[in-house]
Structures are given as C-alpha cells and as structure tokens.
Design an enzyme around this catalytic site. Structure first.
Site, PDB file in Angstrom:
ATOM      1  CG  ASP A   1      -1.924   1.084   1.234  1.00 38.81           C
ATOM      2  OD1 ASP A   1      -2.394   1.434   0.143  1.00 38.81           O
ATOM      3  OD2 ASP A   1      -2.254   1.600   2.313  1.00 38.81           O
TER       4      ASP A   1
ATOM      5  CG  ASP B   1      -2.409   2.022   6.422  1.00 39.46           C
ATOM      6  OD1 ASP B   1      -3.126   1.786   5.431  1.00 39.46           O
ATOM      7  OD2 ASP B   1      -1.841   3.106   6.609  1.00 39.46           O
TER       8      ASP B   1
ATOM      9  CG  ASP C   1      -5.112  -1.701   2.679  1.00 41.87           C
ATOM     10  OD1 ASP C   1      -5.276  -1.530   1.457  1.00 41.87           O
ATOM     11  OD2 ASP C   1      -4.573  -0.858   3.426  1.00 41.87           O
TER      12      ASP C   1
END
Length: 795
Positions: free
Chosen positions: A300, A536, A540
């Site tokens: 990410d 995080d 996700d």
C-alpha cells in the site's frame, strides 16, 4: 479532565452499566494470544505424549526402571515447549499493549479516558485531530474534517457537521467534535468488513505440511508394527515378557519423531521473541516461514512507502526573495484553522520567520483547492493548486512554462499575492505569482534500501493504492519500483479478464477499490505466485486476508491489524528485511536439524519390520537410544537450528529433509541387518551384538551432524567435540547403566571394519543426496526466474 461543552453530559455510571449488562459494548475482535492454560494443555496432551506414557507404563509393569530414562527427554521437551511459548506470549502481549490507543468519552459531565473496548452504545466521544474513530457515530456538536482513506483509499478530506455520520476506522484530520456512538462492536462498519474476512484460512506452510505428513505415516505404521513386533520378540527362544516389552518400547520410541515438532515450535518461538525486540508483532507463528518464501510483495502507498507527512523540496521564485515567500507561507499556516499534511510541510519550511496577523481568512476546501487571506501588511496571500488560482495560461505563461520544465515527481503549489481581499467563492483578479512550491510525500526511512533489498532477492514489488494514479506512480518511481512508468488506473478496468492480465503485467495500480485489491491478490496466486500484502486500512482487509502472508502497520485500522499475521509496531517498512532474514534462518536451519530426527524414524521402521521376520533379538534398548538420541540428535539439532543462516530458501522442505536423512538411515539399517545376519551365523552374544549396533549408530549419526555443521564455527566445533566426548564417556564409565558391554578383540576389529565401510558409503550417499538437493533447488529457481523474465517482457 474538564468538559468544554456544558450542554453535553454523556452517560451516567448506571446507564453505562445497563448497556454493559445488555451486551451493547464495543467489544474488540483483536486476535488474542493463547492462555497459559491452553499452552500447558497443547504441550502436554498430545498423541505422541500419550504413546510415550503407554510405553512408560509397560516398562513399569515389567520392572525395567533404567529404560524409563527416555521419559526424562519427553518431560524436558514439554517444559522447553511451554517455557518458549510463554516467553513468546509475553513478548506478543507487551507489543499488543504498546499499540493500544485510549479514547476520550464524556460521562457524568466529565471527560474520562478509557479503552476502546469499554465504549458502550450512546457514549459521547470527544474526537479531535489525530483521533481514530473507534465506533460508528453521529456528530452531535462541533465539526471536523475526516480522512476516510483507510476505508476507501481516497486521500481527500471530507467535512463533517452536526448530524453527519462518522464511520469507524477513519481519522479526524482537523477540527474537534462530540459524537454519539450509534453502533458498537460487531455492528460497526469496520467490524462488518472485518467479519467478512473472518474465515479460516489454511496456513501456507511447507514445514507444517511436511510434519503432518510424517506424523500421519508414523501414526499409521506405529500400532500394527508394534503389535507384530511384540509377538515376534515374545515368541523368540529364551524370550521373556520383560525382554519383549523392552525391545518393543525401544523400536516404537525410535519411530516417534517427538523432538522434531518441539524443535520447530521452540525455534519459531525464539524467532517471535527476536522479532519482538525489533518491534515486529507476530500473530501467526508459521507466517515467518511464509514471508521468507514469497516472490510477490504487494504494497500500500500511504503508511507503507510514505508517512502521513510531506516536505518542501524546492522553491521557484518569481521576483520575490526567500524571506518574503517564507513570511507569506508562515502567515497562511498560522491563520489556518486546520493543519493538513501540506500545511505542516509549509510550516516546517517557514517556521524560521514570524507571521503577519490575519484580518480575514478562507480555509482550504476540496472544491476551491486553495486557502489564503488578508494580513496586517495589507496584502492578500493565496496558496493552492496552480490551475485553480492562476486559471489563465496566457496571462501566467511564465508560471506554466516553469511547471513544464519540472521533471521531478513532486506536487506543485503556487503562492500568489494581491492587494484585494479574497472571497470564499472567488479570488481577486490582480493576483501576482510569488513562487512555485515543490512538495513531496515524505518517504519512510530506509524505504529505498528496503525496496532495493527485495529486488535483489528476486521479489517482485507491486504498489496497490486507492489514491490517484499520478500520485502512486510518482511515489513508486521515487522508491525505485520496477515498471512504475506503466502504472494503471484500475477505474478503467471493468472485467475480471482485464484485471487478471493487469495483475501479472503491471506493478503499479491506482484508484483500486477494496474488492479489486482482493481480486488482484487472488489473480497473482492463480498465476502461481506466493503473495505477501502490506496495508493499514479497512480497505486493505480483504486483500490482507487473502494473501499468503499479511503485514499491517500498527498505526492503521484495528481491522487491518486483526486479520494480519505480522504487525509492524513502529510502522517501519524497513523492518521487513529482518523478518525475511529471520524466516530464512528458521527454515534453512529447521531443514538441516529435522533431518537428524527423521533418521531415527526411518531406521526404526526399517529395522522393526526386519526383526518381525528375522529370528533374533532386537539390538537396542530404550536407555541406549536415549544416550545416542540426546547427543547426536537432541542437542545438535537445537544448536544448528539457532545458528545464523541468510541463504535464499529453495526447494521443497519435505524432499530436502528426507534426502538428507536417507544416507544415515541406510547406513544404520545396513550395519544392523548385516550384524544380525553375522550374529545368527556365528552365535555372537546378544550383548556384543547390541553394543556394536549402538556404536555404529552413534558413529553414523555423528557423521551426519558433522556434515550438517559445515562450515564450522567455534560453537559448532565445540558442539561436535562435546557430543562425541559425551558418547565415549557414557559408553566407558556408564556402560552398565546404558547396557553397553566391553567388546572382545575380534569385535573391536569388526567394529573398525564396519566403521570404515560406513564412513565411505555414508559420504558417497550424502554427496549424491546433496547433489540431488542442489539440482532440485537450482531447477526450481531457474523455472521461477524464467517465469519472472517472461512477465517482464510482457510489461
């Protein structure tokens, strides 16, 4: 703490207790470590321990007390396993407490600080900049701007006023508000997404699969062989119940690879403790192995590659000196009611000068994309997106010409001044550009070195983000991600076929929805990749759950941390190489050490079957196997398993340990069978036969220990010398205890001849096995490299 809003009093103690009684509590669904009771039960009540207790009872029944020494090893194994697991639990629990955040709530008219798990329905939460919203709420006083990127992947701030909904998992970026909890626990938005990911995922572990395979085989053959073996030994001439039980126990004890599972648990527990010292929280033991095997790592952007901070990297002035530029920026920052990442960067750049006082100010909004105001020097200063402030390209051609020259991956703002006051919806016409301000997302420390490390290790890095394609692409280029120039906008991908093609072809993805993140991971796994995912946010969660190994940042959402196998407590992506290195040390060393345990299992099965059909007594007693096993298997395996090892993991774990163990098992089996035939032909005494078998078994096992210890270091050298000395001392000075008889001259000569032959045969077979292992590893690596090169050509 005082309540600054006298109109709100919050719940009373009795109202809180009532809701607790009704179960309307924001109960956490975080992963919990095993209880102490569970740790004791898991280590004590196992199938192998039960079998050992049955064998112990049989020896007690026939009065062979000295042969019960093997149970001491079993007890030691249990104690070591319990101690290591408890130490691991303590380390994990400490890190969990470190990552826990407290929440301010309004109760009885006063502000109290509580755990998020103690929030009840209708609690009034006091939320300010930086607060993560722990439950779904409705704003009942004040206003704020919310960052919902953890939910949606979008980085734009959303304004929330009285009556607006605040979703759990998002952050307050600016402002302050009082909000009433309307959904708690499993009813929250974040919890629902989290629950969608709460399915039992099979642990992707070759070690676990290998051990389960070995255990199944041992369990399958143990009982039928044990019964048949006992009948044969009991029907031999001069046999007694005691001799038959002792022989049967010896054969079965050898078949049980009890130490192998303990070794694995202990080594993994040590790895967890080591990683905890580096602020890495391990929530699933075998993920250490999985991460060491991955060939694709999905990242990410925000929270992994970048921090939530930005920094000014350059200024391009238009006739204004640096002091004037800093003065204007400092004044805008001071006058702003809210500070976002951009304004923090401007503040850090301009904090060396004192600001002007402001008489009128307009805050930034996502619609206007600028902020500014009029100050005490009579000037108006505006900062924001160039195209929204200096709209005429012809009028401000000089500015746009400079922008076209900029080839850095930066965000560009313009600072302009005017003699007229701004309006919330319109800007003055006489704006004069003062400077272009170049701002970058702040990369995490050592992120470039970490990216370089994974590239060198042959791991493909893919950046998957809900942010704009341009932003994600620029960050990927700065960090050195391969293929960043071919970034893809996932909002243009409409079919599963296009998504699967993009998953393999591209390395940078922008505007990715949570569902697409999961589909990308699924597509990569479908193409044969072992996939790790970092994230995080709530957006996700589904992808983290689907990945073979999932890694979360502690600063992220509770949902992301809950489903992840690893949590980086310091939010440091730079810790990842340490985790991979720990995984490699664990796998490679376990692969070597496990071969020692498998040797005993293989030769015990072979010899037990042989002596079912061959009419002579079994050469081993449990006490003898305890001596040999402790000094050629138990101690060496633990020493070797905890040594440094940074080799890349290659090949199949099961194939490798079987290949390494077969030469030794073959030599022991061959020596024992040949000696049994010789005994049958020459009437060699049972005591001499048994002693020769014990010496040759110890010799063969020590040769394997020596080969596995290469290259030697001081600790390995001391271990080999110490174990060899232990066997010699035990045989000479404690021969009676271990049922080892003095050898005749003829049998000493026979021992030397067998030892020389064993030395030659073992080394030939071991070299062949090692060649086979290396060839298999090389072929696997070449296949993976060829596949990766083919994918690069596609891109």
């Amino acid at each position: 703490m005082e309540n600054t809003n006298s109109n709100l009093v919050g719940l009373t103690n009795s109202e809180v207790q009532k809701r607790i009684d009704e179960g309307k509590v924001n109960i956490s669904t975080n992963i919990k470590t095993k209880s102490i009771k569970r740790i004791f039960c898991d280590n004590i009540f196992t199938l192998f321990n039960l079998i050992n207790v049955i064998l112990l009872a049989a020896l007690i029944f026939v009065g062979s007390h000295k042969n019960m020494l093997f149970i001491g090893v079993v007890i030691a194994n249990i104690i070591i396993g319990i101690v290591q697991e408890i130490r691991s639990k303590i380390s994990v629990d400490k890190l969990t407490i470190l990552s826990e955040k407290k929440i301010n709530v309004l109760r009885n008219g006063k502000i109290a600080e509580i755990s998020k798990d103690e929030i009840v329905l209708d609690d009034i939460l006091v939320l300010s900049r930086g607060s993560q919203i722990p439950a779904d709420c409705i704003v009942c006083d004040g206003s704020c701007r919310v960052n919902e990127s953890l939910l949606t992947g979008e980085s734009n701030l959303i304004e929330k006023n009285v009556g607006d909904e605040l979703l759990s998992g998002s952050f307050i970026a600016a402002g302050k508000c009082y909000a009433q909890a309307v959904k708690v626990g499993a009813d929250c938005y974040a919890a629902k997404i989290n629950n969608e990911a709460k399915y039992i995922k099979k642990v992707n572990s070759q070690i676990m699969e290998s051990f389960n395979f070995i255990i199944k085989i041992c369990t399958f053959v143990l009982f039928p062989i044990g019964i048949a073996f006992f009948i044969r030994q009991f029907t031999l001439p001069d046999a007694t119940l005691q001799s038959a039980v002792i022989s049967t126990v010896a054969s079965l004890v050898g078949m049980i690879p009890k130490g192998m599972i303990l070794l694995t648990s202990s080594v993994l527990a040590v790895s967890i403790i080591r990683l905890s010292s580096k602020k890495v929280l391990v929530q699933e033991m075998y993920c250490i192995e999985t991460l060491a095997r991955v060939d694709v790592l999905c990242l990410d952007k925000t929270g992994t590659l970048t921090t939530d901070e930005m920094t000014v990297t350059g200024i391009i002035p238009f006739g204004a000196d640096e002091n004037k530029i800093k003065k204007a920026l400092s004044s805008i920052v001071k006058a702003s009611d809210e500070l976002n990442a951009t304004l923090y960067a401007l503040r850090d750049y301009s904090d060396s000068v004192s600001p002007y006082e402001c008489s009128k100010f307009c805050d930034f909004s996502s619609e206007t994309k600028w902020s500014g105001g009029t100050f005490e020097n009579g000037k108006t200063y505006i900062v924001g997106a160039t195209e929204c402030i200096l709209k005429s390209r012809e009028k401000y051609s000089e500015v746009y010409s400079e922008i076209e020259k900029i080839n850095q991956t930066v965000r560009i703002l313009v600072l302009a001044e005017s003699d007229s006051e701004p309006d919330k919806d319109s800007l003055p016409d006489d704006l004069k550009p003062l400077a272009l301000i170049l701002i970058k997302d702040k990369l995490r420390d050592n992120v470039n070195e970490t990216v370089k490390y994974f590239k060198e290790q042959g791991v493909t890095l893919k950046v998957i983000s809900g942010d704009s394609v341009k932003t994600v692409k620029n960050i990927a280029i700065d960090t050195g991600i391969e293929g960043a120039e071919n970034a893809i906008d996932m909002s243009t991908v409409t079919t599963d076929e296009e998504l699967e093609d993009a998953a393999e072809r591209c390395n940078v993805f922008g505007r990715v929805t949570p569902a697409q993140k999961k589909k990308l991971v699924v597509a990569l796994k479908k193409h044969g990749h072992s996939v790790a995912m970092t994230g995080d946010g709530v957006n996700d969660v589904l992808a983290l759950k689907e990945a073979d190994c999932s890694v979360a940042m502690a600063s992220g959402s509770d949902a992301a941390r809950n489903v992840s196998q690893l949590v980086l407590v310091n939010n440091d992506f730079g810790a990842m190489p340490s985790v991979v290195a720990e995984g490699r040390r664990t796998i490679n060393n376990l692969e070597r050490s496990s071969a020692l345990y498998l040797v005993k299992t293989i030769y015990s099965v072979i010899l037990s079957i042989f002596f079912i059909f061959f009419r002579t007594g079994y050469p081993f007693e449990p006490i003898q196997l305890t001596l040999v096993g402790a000094l050629t298997v138990g101690l060496p395996s633990f020493v070797l398993a905890l040594q440094p090892n940074k080799d890349i993991v290659k090949g199949n774990f099961t194939v490798n340990i079987i290949a390494r163990s077969l030469p030794t098992a073959f030599c022991i089996s061959a020596d024992t069978i040949l000696l049994a035939i010789l005994k049958y032909m020459t009437d060699m005494p049972q005591a001499q036969f048994s002693t020769l078998c014990v010496y040759l078994t110890a010799f063969s096992c020590m040769m394997l220990v020596i080969r596995l210890s290469i290259p030697f270091n001081p600790l390995r050298a001391v271990m080999v010398i110490g174990c060899s000395a232990g066997i010699i001392i035990g045989s000479i000075f404690f021969g009676g205890l271990f049922s080892i008889a003095p050898l005749t001259f003829e049998n000493i000569v026979l021992l030397v001849i067998f030892a020389v032959g064993t030395f030659v045969v073992f080394n030939i077979l071991y070299n062949i096995a090692q060649h086979y292992i290396e060839k298999f590893k090389k072929e696997s690596h070449l296949k993976l490299t060829a596949k990766r090169n083919a994918n690069k050509q596609k891109r």
